[in-house]
Design a protein around this motif. Structure first.
Motif, short mmCIF file in Angstrom:
data_model
loop_
_atom_site.label_atom_id
_atom_site.label_comp_id
_atom_site.label_asym_id
_atom_site.label_seq_id
_atom_site.Cartn_x
_atom_site.Cartn_y
_atom_site.Cartn_z
N VAL A 136 0.84 -1.20 0.00
CA VAL A 136 0.00 0.00 0.00
C VAL A 136 0.88 1.25 0.00
O VAL A 136 1.88 1.32 0.72
CB VAL A 136 -0.94 0.02 1.23
N GLU A 137 0.47 2.24 -0.79
CA GLU A 137 1.09 3.56 -0.76
C GLU A 137 0.00 4.57 -0.41
O GLU A 137 -1.10 4.53 -0.96
CB GLU A 137 1.73 3.89 -2.11
N ILE A 138 0.33 5.48 0.53
CA ILE A 138 -0.67 6.42 1.05
C ILE A 138 -0.16 7.84 0.83
O ILE A 138 1.02 8.14 1.08
CB ILE A 138 -0.92 6.24 2.56
N ALA A 139 -1.05 8.73 0.40
CA ALA A 139 -0.64 10.12 0.15
C ALA A 139 -1.80 11.07 0.38
O ALA A 139 -2.97 10.66 0.42
CB ALA A 139 -0.10 10.28 -1.28
N ALA A 140 -1.46 12.34 0.52
CA ALA A 140 -2.44 13.42 0.68
C ALA A 140 -1.86 14.65 -0.01
O ALA A 140 -0.66 14.74 -0.25
CB ALA A 140 -2.72 13.68 2.15
N PRO A 141 -2.71 15.63 -0.32
CA PRO A 141 -2.21 16.80 -1.06
C PRO A 141 -1.22 17.66 -0.30
O PRO A 141 -0.37 18.30 -0.91
CB PRO A 141 -3.49 17.59 -1.37
N THR A 142 -1.32 17.73 1.03
CA THR A 142 -0.44 18.61 1.80
C THR A 142 0.39 17.81 2.79
O THR A 142 0.03 16.70 3.20
CB THR A 142 -1.26 19.66 2.58
N GLY A 143 1.50 18.42 3.20
CA GLY A 143 2.35 17.78 4.18
C GLY A 143 1.66 17.57 5.51
O GLY A 143 1.85 16.55 6.17
N ARG A 144 0.83 18.55 5.91
CA ARG A 144 0.14 18.42 7.20
C ARG A 144 -0.87 17.28 7.17
O ARG A 144 -1.02 16.54 8.14
CB ARG A 144 -0.54 19.74 7.55
N ALA A 145 -1.59 17.15 6.04
CA ALA A 145 -2.56 16.06 5.93
C ALA A 145 -1.87 14.71 5.91
O ALA A 145 -2.33 13.74 6.54
CB ALA A 145 -3.41 16.25 4.67
N ALA A 146 -0.72 14.62 5.21
CA ALA A 146 0.03 13.36 5.18
C ALA A 146 0.56 13.01 6.57
O ALA A 146 0.52 11.85 6.99
CB ALA A 146 1.17 13.48 4.18
N LYS A 147 1.04 14.01 7.28
CA LYS A 147 1.55 13.77 8.63
C LYS A 147 0.45 13.26 9.55
O LYS A 147 0.67 12.38 10.38
CB LYS A 147 2.14 15.07 9.18
N ARG A 148 -0.77 13.80 9.39
CA ARG A 148 -1.89 13.37 10.22
C ARG A 148 -2.22 11.89 9.96
O ARG A 148 -2.51 11.14 10.89
CB ARG A 148 -3.11 14.25 9.94
N ILE A 149 -2.16 11.47 8.69
CA ILE A 149 -2.42 10.06 8.38
C ILE A 149 -1.35 9.19 9.03
O ILE A 149 -1.65 8.12 9.59
CB ILE A 149 -2.43 9.83 6.86
N SER A 150 -0.10 9.62 8.94
CA SER A 150 0.99 8.84 9.56
C SER A 150 0.76 8.68 11.05
O SER A 150 0.98 7.60 11.62
CB SER A 150 2.33 9.53 9.29
N GLU A 151 0.31 9.76 11.70
CA GLU A 151 0.11 9.72 13.15
C GLU A 151 -1.06 8.82 13.54
O GLU A 151 -1.00 8.11 14.55
CB GLU A 151 -0.12 11.13 13.67
N THR A 152 -2.12 8.82 12.74
CA THR A 152 -3.31 8.04 13.11
C THR A 152 -3.24 6.59 12.64
O THR A 152 -3.92 5.73 13.21
CB THR A 152 -4.58 8.68 12.52
N SER A 153 -2.41 6.32 11.63
CA SER A 153 -2.36 4.96 11.09
C SER A 153 -1.11 4.19 11.48
O SER A 153 -1.09 2.96 11.41
CB SER A 153 -2.44 5.00 9.55
N GLY A 154 -0.06 4.94 11.85
CA GLY A 154 1.20 4.27 12.15
C GLY A 154 1.94 3.84 10.90
O GLY A 154 2.98 3.17 10.99
N ARG A 155 1.47 4.23 9.73
CA ARG A 155 2.15 3.93 8.47
C ARG A 155 2.63 5.23 7.84
O ARG A 155 2.05 6.29 8.05
CB ARG A 155 1.23 3.23 7.46
N GLU A 156 3.67 5.12 7.05
CA GLU A 156 4.21 6.32 6.42
C GLU A 156 3.28 6.81 5.31
O GLU A 156 2.86 6.05 4.44
CB GLU A 156 5.59 6.05 5.82
N ALA A 157 2.94 8.09 5.38
CA ALA A 157 2.18 8.74 4.31
C ALA A 157 3.01 9.93 3.83
O ALA A 157 3.75 10.54 4.59
CB ALA A 157 0.82 9.21 4.82
N VAL A 158 2.87 10.26 2.55
CA VAL A 158 3.65 11.35 1.96
C VAL A 158 2.71 12.26 1.18
O VAL A 158 1.53 11.95 0.96
CB VAL A 158 4.75 10.80 1.02
N THR A 159 3.24 13.40 0.76
CA THR A 159 2.45 14.25 -0.14
C THR A 159 2.34 13.58 -1.50
O THR A 159 3.20 12.76 -1.88
CB THR A 159 3.10 15.62 -0.31
#
Length: 743
Positions: A366-389
């Motif tokens: 799985v690869e996870i991403a969001a449009p902004t750095g803050r949104a990606a960081k929030r996914i990383s914090e809530t999922s425990g998986r790395e998310a990027v912009t």
């Protein structure tokens, strides 16, 4: 004001944009002064005519800020010797320069220009050296002439240099033949400036070049308002009115651009004609084609029991999914493309975490991403998986040649994940979606998550809404508010606002408040009091600077971000001994300031302070804090996300603005512990329901509205959205079987 001087010393120079801080000397007036501005050439001893004005800098004192620099050819023997020995003229070093000037004196430049063969009289100058001298002198004089020519039209020396790099000695001729090429080929020169030049050059008011350029300008306006296309008949009328020509002339020029240039597309959609820039036409068509291909592709099979995987995930997380949440998880496994949409408190984060568990149990990468750095960081914090912009996921690069963004991940080098999950999809525009869908390989699962009722993307397009509206892609709509979320009045009121109902105000022991004030000054005073005193005391665990965010619809005026930022900066981060600060125009930046990046800068380099890893790219909406101002290096150091340190050269700090207050548009994709919002008589287009809804949903622990309750109710009642003209819904609805030729 015009100042003449000889360049004595270069204090600072940026070779990318030619921004220069220089010490100038004026022998006639026996003065020395500091000049700042864009200087295409910065050669010691160079004679310059500078056009600008005196300004007083709080740290560096009086400076002459120039907007244009024209090099003057020296007339005296000593000046000519300096010019020839500077390295500007190829084939001439200091010794040869001495010999030439000793022979020809102050007539040297006339000899080089009119009788260059006489240079053969100088020992050591043969045919090849003579050719180098003549060619380099001609090139230099050509640029001096071009720079002087364009300065009379208000075009900077830096832009003149860009034109010369493109057209060489034919620069003036090229622009005189078609001044509107300036709009197409030089970033920063707009239609109004080119139109002024064309008028002064005697171009006809209804020339085809002018009409075509005006059409491009009008399409730019549509795109700036979020549209990828425009209704053709209305567009022709509007362009004709702006250009003061007939609609028939606009129609003729537009068809010529479509048939000959290929820069436009005029298409039929639902019985009406629309006009596109070709780039947006291709983007929407390709997004539609790729989404449907992904939808219909053969997927990597799931061998495990899906229901069993969901049960295990629930047990591990200590939760129970609703039937609709389970439906969303199943859909993401069963479909090539799945859309999951819902408002706050409907469980989108829980679904993402469960999907990740189930995908991993099924051995899908799985690869996870969001449009902004803050949104990606929030996914990383809530999922425990790395998310990027999304930009980083696609391995963006920036090309200086065409000043555009390119991606390392594309059809030839697709993403490797079996599943690609994208959050905050309401922020994704048409061009980014085009790049993204190109990079997802056939057979991979694409999951799009977002709140369709949020403000649409800043860039042109209405991607998430169009996909849902098309009814061609599997969509799961989340409507249930879960028990824990239902205890929050922020969540309850967000849903009430979204349905056109007035929010509950000031419920006891809740997290949504309104302080009623009747004037803008009273609203401003209360906001300042809340941010500096009352809220830090009430929410003792939160920092006034980092955790409390003012959001407002407007930039200017009493309740605009500029005024609120200035007031909060002076109180939350005031001038004090030992903290460096600097004035930039009419604003001050100082160490400790909260700032936001306001444009995508793909080349900005940064370093992680924890690993010392380096990267590049700071994006529109990224929030950071100034850690230092380095006057000797002429740089501002900013820390983003707590560990990414970037350095801005002084002439690039216009990419930053104070962020104690920000517009609601800029806050999209971010979350803040506490949000404060003014409620006042804002313009109708900025007093809309979805703007209020977006602002309210940025707060996680507390939302405080300050102002007039009738104004709040007016925003809830105003469900008018700025019309966006897009075609993705229509293209998706076309079946390949019936309309293969269209694709």
């Amino acid at each position: 004001m015009v100042k003449n001087g000889r360049l004595a010393e270069v204090i600072f120079r940026n070779e990318k944009n030619f921004y220069t801080v220089a010490v100038m000397e004026n022998d006639e007036e026996l003065e020395q002064f500091v000049a700042v501005g864009n200087m295409p050439s910065a050669r010691i001893g160079m004679l310059c005519e500078l056009t600008g004005e005196w300004k007083t800098h709080s740290v560096y004192g009086e400076q002459f800020a120039f907007s244009n620099c024209t090099e003057m050819i020296p007339q005296d023997a000593e000046g000519i010797r300096e010019l020839l020995s500077s390295g500007l003229i190829r084939g001439v070093g200091p010794k040869t320069a001495d010999l030439i000037v000793a022979k020809f004196g102050d007539k040297t430049m006339d000899i080089i220009a009119g009788e260059p063969e006489r240079l053969r009289e100088i020992s050591g100058i043969g045919p090849k050296t003579l050719q180098k001298i003549v060619e380099s002198y001609q090139e230099h004089m050509e640029f001096v002439e071009i720079s002087v020519f364009f300065s009379s039209y208000g075009i900077s020396s830096a832009n003149a240099m860009k034109l010369y790099a493109r057209y060489g000695p034919n620069t003036i001729k090229a622009v005189m033949e078609d001044p509107y090429r300036l709009v197409r080929e030089i970033r920063g020169i707009g239609f109004a400036r080119a139109d002024e030049i064309a008028s002064r050059l005697g171009f006809a008011h209804d020339s085809i070049s002018r009409i075509k350029s005006g059409i491009g300008y009008m399409l730019d306006l549509y795109q700036q308002n979020g549209s990828t296309c425009a209704p053709y008949a209305d567009f022709c009328r509007q362009a004709a009115q702006m250009l003061e020509v007939s609609s028939e002339q606009v129609d003729e020029a537009a068809n010529d651009m479509a048939l000959r240039d290929g820069s436009l597309m005029i298409v039929d959609m639902d019985g009406s004609q629309y006009v596109y820039r070709y780039r947006y036409y291709l983007a929407e068509r390709e997004v539609a084609r790729r989404l449907l291909n992904l939808r219909d592709a053969d997927l990597k099979p799931i061998t495990l029991d899906i229901e069993g995987c969901i049960l295990r995930s629930e047990a591990d997380a200590g939760i129970r999914l609703s039937d609709n949440q389970k439906k969303a998880v199943r859909a993401s496994l069963e479909n090539g493309v799945t859309v999951i949409t819902g408002g706050p408190g409907t469980g989108k984060t829980t679904i993402i975490n469960t999907m990740l568990d189930v995908f991993e149990q099924s051995n899908l990468t799985v690869e996870i991403a969001a449009p902004t750095g803050r949104a990606a960081k929030r996914i990383s914090e809530t999922s425990g998986r790395e998310a990027v912009t999304i930009h980083r996921l696609l391995e963006y690069t920036f090309s200086e040649d065409d000043e555009d963004m390119h991606f390392g991940r594309n059809a030839g080098n697709p993403l490797e994940g079996d599943v690609v999950i994208l959050d905050e999809m309401s922020m994704v525009d048409a061009l980014l979606m085009d790049a993204l869908t190109e990079a997802v390989r056939p057979g991979a699962r694409l999951v799009l998550v977002g709140d369709v009722d949020q403000l649409p993307s800043v860039g042109a397009g209405r991607v998430l809404g169009d996909i849902i509206e098309s009814e061609t892609i599997a969509v799961v709509k989340l409507t249930d508010i879960f028990r824990q979320a239902s205890e929050s009045m922020i969540v309850v009121n967000a849903h009430r606002i979204n349905k056109g109902e007035y929010p509950y105000l000031n419920e006891k022991d809740k997290d949504f408040f309104m302080l009623r004030r009747n004037s803008e000054q009273a609203v401003l005073g209360t906001i300042i009091e809340l941010c500096c005193d009352r809220l830090p005391k009430y929410y003792s665990q939160y920092d006034a600077l980092r955790d409390i965010q003012v959001l407002t619809p407007v930039r200017k005026g009493t309740l605009g971000i500029h005024n609120i930022n200035e007031k909060l900066q002076n109180l939350l981060n005031p001038h004090r001994a030992g903290v460096r600060e600097r004035s930039f125009g009419n604003r001050i930046l100082r160490g400790g300031d909260k700032v936001m990046q306001i444009k995508n800068d793909y080349q900005m380099k940064w370093m992680r302070l924890d690993t010392f890893a380096e990267g590049e790219g700071v994006f529109n909406g990224d929030i950071g804090f100034i850690t230092d101002i380095l006057p000797d290096d002429r740089k501002v150091r900013v820390l983003f996300d707590g560990n990414r340190s970037a350095e801005y050269e002084f002439n690039n700090v216009d990419e930053l603005e104070l962020a104690y207050a920000m517009t609601i548009h800029k806050s999209q994709g971010s979350e803040f512990p506490v949000v404060v919002m003014p409620m006042a008589a804002f313009p109708p287009m900025l007093s809309t329901r979805n703007l209020l809804y977006t602002g309210v949903t940025r707060g996680k622990k507390g939302v405080v509205l300050v102002g007039s309750e009738p104004m709040l109710q007016r925003m809830v009642d105003n469900d008018t959205l700025s019309a966006r003209y897009t075609g993705l819904t229509g293209w998706l609805q076309k079946s390949f079987a019936l309309h293969a030729a269209d694709f």
